[in-house]
Design a protein around this motif. Structure first.
Motif, mmCIF file in Angstrom:
data_model
loop_
_atom_site.group_PDB
_atom_site.id
_atom_site.type_symbol
_atom_site.label_atom_id
_atom_site.label_comp_id
_atom_site.label_asym_id
_atom_site.label_seq_id
_atom_site.Cartn_x
_atom_site.Cartn_y
_atom_site.Cartn_z
ATOM 1 N N THR A 1 21.573 53.925 72.368
ATOM 2 C CA THR A 1 22.128 54.092 71.025
ATOM 3 C C THR A 1 22.308 55.577 70.718
ATOM 4 O O THR A 1 21.838 56.437 71.460
ATOM 5 C CB THR A 1 21.183 53.495 69.964
ATOM 6 O OG1 THR A 1 19.991 54.296 69.913
ATOM 7 C CG2 THR A 1 20.839 52.040 70.260
ATOM 8 N N LEU B 1 26.888 53.511 65.960
ATOM 9 C CA LEU B 1 25.559 53.073 66.414
ATOM 10 C C LEU B 1 25.325 53.393 67.884
ATOM 11 O O LEU B 1 24.196 53.672 68.294
ATOM 12 C CB LEU B 1 25.373 51.572 66.169
ATOM 13 C CG LEU B 1 25.583 51.070 64.740
ATOM 14 C CD1 LEU B 1 25.377 49.560 64.682
ATOM 15 C CD2 LEU B 1 24.655 51.777 63.771
ATOM 16 N N TYR C 1 17.566 53.829 61.313
ATOM 17 C CA TYR C 1 17.650 52.372 61.211
ATOM 18 C C TYR C 1 18.238 51.732 62.465
ATOM 19 O O TYR C 1 18.329 50.505 62.565
ATOM 20 C CB TYR C 1 18.506 51.973 59.995
ATOM 21 C CG TYR C 1 19.946 52.421 60.133
ATOM 22 C CD1 TYR C 1 20.912 51.558 60.634
ATOM 23 C CD2 TYR C 1 20.328 53.710 59.806
ATOM 24 C CE1 TYR C 1 22.221 51.963 60.794
ATOM 25 C CE2 TYR C 1 21.637 54.132 59.957
ATOM 26 C CZ TYR C 1 22.575 53.255 60.445
ATOM 27 O OH TYR C 1 23.866 53.680 60.606
ATOM 28 N N VAL C 2 18.644 52.536 63.433
ATOM 29 C CA VAL C 2 19.355 52.025 64.616
ATOM 30 C C VAL C 2 18.373 51.674 65.727
ATOM 31 O O VAL C 2 17.518 52.475 66.091
ATOM 32 C CB VAL C 2 20.375 53.075 65.140
ATOM 33 C CG1 VAL C 2 21.090 52.537 66.380
ATOM 34 C CG2 VAL C 2 21.364 53.446 64.056
ATOM 35 N N SER C 3 18.513 50.470 66.265
ATOM 36 C CA SER C 3 17.743 50.056 67.437
ATOM 37 C C SER C 3 18.683 49.298 68.364
ATOM 38 O O SER C 3 19.715 48.781 67.930
ATOM 39 C CB SER C 3 16.573 49.152 67.039
ATOM 40 O OG SER C 3 17.056 47.893 66.582
ATOM 41 N N SER C 4 18.317 49.239 69.635
ATOM 42 C CA SER C 4 19.126 48.467 70.592
ATOM 43 C C SER C 4 19.209 47.008 70.156
ATOM 44 O O SER C 4 20.266 46.372 70.276
ATOM 45 C CB SER C 4 18.533 48.566 71.994
ATOM 46 O OG SER C 4 18.636 49.878 72.486
ATOM 47 N N SER C 5 18.113 46.472 69.640
ATOM 48 C CA SER C 5 18.096 45.071 69.196
ATOM 49 C C SER C 5 19.081 44.833 68.061
ATOM 50 O O SER C 5 19.816 43.838 68.061
ATOM 51 C CB SER C 5 16.693 44.667 68.743
ATOM 52 O OG SER C 5 15.795 44.765 69.808
ATOM 53 N N SER C 6 19.103 45.744 67.091
ATOM 54 C CA SER C 6 20.030 45.567 65.964
ATOM 55 C C SER C 6 21.478 45.733 66.425
ATOM 56 O O SER C 6 22.367 45.023 65.949
ATOM 57 C CB SER C 6 19.694 46.520 64.812
ATOM 58 O OG SER C 6 19.840 47.870 65.188
ATOM 59 N N LYS D 1 22.667 44.905 69.358
ATOM 60 C CA LYS D 1 23.023 43.653 70.041
ATOM 61 C C LYS D 1 23.297 42.536 69.035
ATOM 62 O O LYS D 1 24.235 41.758 69.214
ATOM 63 C CB LYS D 1 21.922 43.245 71.022
ATOM 64 C CG LYS D 1 21.891 44.124 72.256
ATOM 65 C CD LYS D 1 20.906 43.652 73.287
ATOM 66 C CE LYS D 1 19.534 44.130 72.966
ATOM 67 N NZ LYS D 1 18.591 44.056 74.076
ATOM 68 N N GLN D 2 22.498 42.482 67.986
ATOM 69 C CA GLN D 2 22.692 41.431 66.995
ATOM 70 C C GLN D 2 24.023 41.603 66.259
ATOM 71 O O GLN D 2 24.766 40.637 66.065
ATOM 72 C CB GLN D 2 21.532 41.390 66.010
ATOM 73 C CG GLN D 2 21.602 40.198 65.086
ATOM 74 C CD GLN D 2 20.293 39.928 64.396
ATOM 75 O OE1 GLN D 2 19.424 40.781 64.330
ATOM 76 N NE2 GLN D 2 20.146 38.745 63.854
ATOM 77 N N VAL D 3 24.333 42.831 65.857
ATOM 78 C CA VAL D 3 25.597 43.099 65.174
ATOM 79 C C VAL D 3 26.771 42.767 66.100
ATOM 80 O O VAL D 3 27.727 42.103 65.698
ATOM 81 C CB VAL D 3 25.661 44.573 64.691
ATOM 82 C CG1 VAL D 3 27.064 44.933 64.217
ATOM 83 C CG2 VAL D 3 24.639 44.816 63.583
#
Length: 158
Positions: free
Chosen positions: A14, A144, A125-130, A132-134
């Protein structure tokens, strides 16, 4: 030579990760981005893909090397003559988890120090998980992840 290891799964990398890499590369003579082979985690990108993506977005940072590893981080650090593990923090929950890991690593090898770097507020607020979800639900991941990787991340869900 002052060598630091910046470990993670980076699935995908990210802008927050890239921020830590860029800033860490200015502090250490050499920064090794250590891409973790995590058998307990189902990754979007293969280990080879993650290494290649990170190499692509860090190609202008001459003192950054990207390698994959499995096993204990302290063993990887010892193998690469590093006494520093660099960890990025976004939140207090990150700190609690990373502090426990730092204590365990110190127990395994007291010669290795963990250094915490706060992520820039723009990426807190940025994560690899978020990401991927977006991406999974067709949302925009602009801003991101590095621009040159947006299409590849989105293609994983199409």
């Amino acid at each position: 030579m002052n060598i630091a290891i910046y470990p993670g799964s980076f699935d995908p990398i990210t802008k927050g990760h890239l921020d830590i890499i860029d800033r860490g590369s200015k502090i250490y003579d050499k920064l090794i981005v250590a891409v973790l082979v995590n058998v307990d985690k189902k990754c979007l990108f293969s280990i080879d893909e993650r290494v290649e993506l990170i190499k692509r977005v860090t190609k202008d940072l001459d003192n950054v090397e990207v390698l994959s590893f499995e096993g204990l981080l302290v063993d990887f650090a010892r193998l690469h003559n590093s006494k520093v593990i660099l960890k990025g923090l976004r939140t207090m929950s990150d700190f609690e988890y990373e502090f426990q890991m730092a204590l365990m690593n110190s127990k395994l090898n007291p010669d290795i120090e963990t250094v915490f770097m706060m992520t820039s507020s723009a990426y807190s607020y940025v994560s690899s998980s978020s990401v991927k979800q977006v991406a999974k639900f067709g949302g925009s991941i602009n801003g991101l992840v590095p621009e040159e990787l947006i299409e590849e991340v989105m293609d994983k869900f199409n």
